[in-house]
Scaffold this motif. Structure first.
Motif, PDB file in Angstrom:
ATOM      1  N   PRO A  91     -16.604  13.570  12.112  1.00  0.00           N
ATOM      2  CA  PRO A  91     -15.553  12.847  11.384  1.00  0.00           C
ATOM      3  C   PRO A  91     -14.180  13.456  11.678  1.00  0.00           C
ATOM      4  O   PRO A  91     -14.080  14.650  11.980  1.00  0.00           O
ATOM      5  CB  PRO A  91     -15.934  13.036   9.915  1.00  0.00           C
ATOM      6  N   VAL A  92     -13.143  12.634  11.575  1.00  0.00           N
ATOM      7  CA  VAL A  92     -11.786  13.099  11.855  1.00  0.00           C
ATOM      8  C   VAL A  92     -10.868  12.708  10.698  1.00  0.00           C
ATOM      9  O   VAL A  92     -10.888  11.561  10.251  1.00  0.00           O
ATOM     10  CB  VAL A  92     -11.241  12.497  13.166  1.00  0.00           C
ATOM     11  N   SER A  93     -10.079  13.672  10.222  1.00  0.00           N
ATOM     12  CA  SER A  93      -9.087  13.406   9.176  1.00  0.00           C
ATOM     13  C   SER A  93      -7.728  13.212   9.837  1.00  0.00           C
ATOM     14  O   SER A  93      -7.272  14.057  10.612  1.00  0.00           O
ATOM     15  CB  SER A  93      -9.023  14.583   8.203  1.00  0.00           C
ATOM     16  N   LEU A  94      -7.086  12.081   9.539  1.00  0.00           N
ATOM     17  CA  LEU A  94      -5.834  11.729  10.197  1.00  0.00           C
ATOM     18  C   LEU A  94      -4.718  11.500   9.182  1.00  0.00           C
ATOM     19  O   LEU A  94      -4.949  11.019   8.071  1.00  0.00           O
ATOM     20  CB  LEU A  94      -5.996  10.454  11.026  1.00  0.00           C
ATOM     21  N   ALA A  95      -3.495  11.819   9.597  1.00  0.00           N
ATOM     22  CA  ALA A  95      -2.291  11.484   8.839  1.00  0.00           C
ATOM     23  C   ALA A  95      -1.452  10.551   9.698  1.00  0.00           C
ATOM     24  O   ALA A  95      -1.222  10.832  10.882  1.00  0.00           O
ATOM     25  CB  ALA A  95      -1.499  12.744   8.497  1.00  0.00           C
ATOM     26  N   GLY A  96      -1.006   9.429   9.122  1.00  0.00           N
ATOM     27  CA  GLY A  96      -0.273   8.434   9.902  1.00  0.00           C
ATOM     28  C   GLY A  96       1.154   8.261   9.427  1.00  0.00           C
ATOM     29  O   GLY A  96       1.447   8.268   8.232  1.00  0.00           O
ATOM     30  N   LYS A  97       2.081   8.110  10.389  1.00  0.00           N
ATOM     31  CA  LYS A  97       3.491   7.934  10.076  1.00  0.00           C
ATOM     32  C   LYS A  97       4.079   6.778  10.883  1.00  0.00           C
ATOM     33  O   LYS A  97       3.673   6.532  12.020  1.00  0.00           O
ATOM     34  CB  LYS A  97       4.288   9.209  10.399  1.00  0.00           C
ATOM     35  N   LEU A  98       5.027   6.091  10.291  1.00  0.00           N
ATOM     36  CA  LEU A  98       5.815   5.070  10.979  1.00  0.00           C
ATOM     37  C   LEU A  98       7.273   5.506  10.895  1.00  0.00           C
ATOM     38  O   LEU A  98       7.878   5.497   9.815  1.00  0.00           O
ATOM     39  CB  LEU A  98       5.643   3.700  10.334  1.00  0.00           C
TER      40      LEU A  98
ATOM     41  N   VAL B  85      13.466   2.765   5.449  1.00  0.00           N
ATOM     42  CA  VAL B  85      13.016   3.425   6.674  1.00  0.00           C
ATOM     43  C   VAL B  85      12.877   4.936   6.491  1.00  0.00           C
ATOM     44  O   VAL B  85      12.222   5.604   7.300  1.00  0.00           O
ATOM     45  CB  VAL B  85      13.962   3.115   7.852  1.00  0.00           C
ATOM     46  N   SER B  86      13.468   5.489   5.440  1.00  0.00           N
ATOM     47  CA  SER B  86      13.317   6.920   5.181  1.00  0.00           C
ATOM     48  C   SER B  86      11.916   7.282   4.697  1.00  0.00           C
ATOM     49  O   SER B  86      11.512   8.447   4.728  1.00  0.00           O
ATOM     50  CB  SER B  86      14.350   7.375   4.144  1.00  0.00           C
ATOM     51  N   ASP B  87      11.176   6.271   4.241  1.00  0.00           N
ATOM     52  CA  ASP B  87       9.782   6.474   3.820  1.00  0.00           C
ATOM     53  C   ASP B  87       8.888   6.201   5.017  1.00  0.00           C
ATOM     54  O   ASP B  87       8.708   5.060   5.424  1.00  0.00           O
ATOM     55  CB  ASP B  87       9.443   5.533   2.667  1.00  0.00           C
ATOM     56  N   THR B  88       8.317   7.237   5.595  1.00  0.00           N
ATOM     57  CA  THR B  88       7.598   7.108   6.861  1.00  0.00           C
ATOM     58  C   THR B  88       6.080   7.110   6.734  1.00  0.00           C
ATOM     59  O   THR B  88       5.376   6.940   7.730  1.00  0.00           O
ATOM     60  CB  THR B  88       7.996   8.249   7.812  1.00  0.00           C
ATOM     61  N   VAL B  89       5.547   7.302   5.528  1.00  0.00           N
ATOM     62  CA  VAL B  89       4.109   7.510   5.371  1.00  0.00           C
ATOM     63  C   VAL B  89       3.318   6.207   5.462  1.00  0.00           C
ATOM     64  O   VAL B  89       3.539   5.275   4.686  1.00  0.00           O
ATOM     65  CB  VAL B  89       3.797   8.198   4.026  1.00  0.00           C
ATOM     66  N   ILE B  90       2.411   6.128   6.421  1.00  0.00           N
ATOM     67  CA  ILE B  90       1.419   5.057   6.469  1.00  0.00           C
ATOM     68  C   ILE B  90       0.223   5.470   5.640  1.00  0.00           C
ATOM     69  O   ILE B  90      -0.239   4.743   4.768  1.00  0.00           O
ATOM     70  CB  ILE B  90       0.979   4.764   7.919  1.00  0.00           C
ATOM     71  N   VAL B  91      -0.283   6.658   5.913  1.00  0.00           N
ATOM     72  CA  VAL B  91      -1.392   7.208   5.137  1.00  0.00           C
ATOM     73  C   VAL B  91      -1.338   8.730   5.239  1.00  0.00           C
ATOM     74  O   VAL B  91      -1.014   9.281   6.299  1.00  0.00           O
ATOM     75  CB  VAL B  91      -2.749   6.667   5.653  1.00  0.00           C
ATOM     76  N   ALA B  92      -1.594   9.413   4.130  1.00  0.00           N
ATOM     77  CA  ALA B  92      -1.529  10.877   4.132  1.00  0.00           C
ATOM     78  C   ALA B  92      -2.811  11.513   4.647  1.00  0.00           C
ATOM     79  O   ALA B  92      -2.787  12.573   5.273  1.00  0.00           O
ATOM     80  CB  ALA B  92      -1.236  11.389   2.719  1.00  0.00           C
TER      81      ALA B  92
END
Length: 212
Positions: A113-120, A149-156
């Motif tokens: 399994p892989v834990s990912l953090a995503g940003k835009l 646009v200052s909020d970049t979090v897709i998923v933590a």
């Protein structure tokens, strides 16, 4: 008596012209466009990353047309904008584009399994009214929250299962109409980078940009 009537006529004529000018200016404020197109007109594939036996792949796809300029859209009408007119998503009754929709798919082909953090990350110089939101599908804005646009979090923290773990995200970008003068933001452009980073350092990116 005639002089008084002529004076009134001149006065009302001036008022009428002034009103027309204000109406024209107001229309200009409401309908200026923001150029937006993807670097290429099909999929943008993120790099395949293989770090410490962890392999992550990703694909970013533009759902909406890239050849039409984008005009402002009220955030309260986001669903209407996404649905569009005449069976064309993000296209209004005047044939102008009011939003951009993207689909992002992340895959884990590793044995663990892989834990990912995503940003835009969106770079939009002098475009304070640009907004984006995650949406539940490419056709539905239900539950969407407008983000600056200052909020970049897709998923933590997104945990993808081993071997076949897959997650799909949809997001929309639009220029929020405020009904105030927004001409200082007209003709600007934006660029974006989607990035997903694994706990062990593996990272993929996919990029899109705007322009004429």
């Amino acid at each position: 008596m005639n002089e008084n009537n002529n004076g009134r006529g001149l006065f009302y004529g001036v008022i009428g012209v002034a009103t027309l000018i204000v109406a024209i200016i107001g229309a200009t404020f409401a309908y200026f466009s923001v150029n937006a197109s993807i670097t290429n007109n099909s999929d943008i594939a993120g790099s395949t990353v293989d770090v410490s036996e962890t392999t992550i792949t990703g694909t970013l796809t533009r759902v909406t047309p890239s050849t039409v300029s984008m005009v402002p859209l009220k955030t309260t009408e986001l669903q209407k904008g996404i649905t569009g007119e005449g069976g064309q998503q993000c296209i209004d009754a005047n044939g102008a584009k009011v939003c951009d929709i993207y689909t992002l798919t992340i895959n884990n082909t590793s044995k663990a399994p892989v834990s990912l953090a995503g940003k835009l990350t969106i770079t939009a110089t002098d475009m304070t009214d640009l907004r984006w939101a995650l949406i539940e599908s490419t056709t539905s804005a239900t539950g969407a929250t407008a983000k600056e646009v200052s909020d970049t979090v897709i998923v933590a923290n997104e945990l993808l299962a081993a071997n076949t773990g897959t997650k799909t995200y949809h997001f929309v970008i639009w220029f929020n109409e405020t009904e105030l003068e927004q001409n200082t933001q007209a003709g600007k452009s934006y660029a974006g980078t989607v990035s997903f980073t694994a706990a062990n350092g593996g990272k993929i990116t996919a990029q899109f940009s705007s322009g004429s």
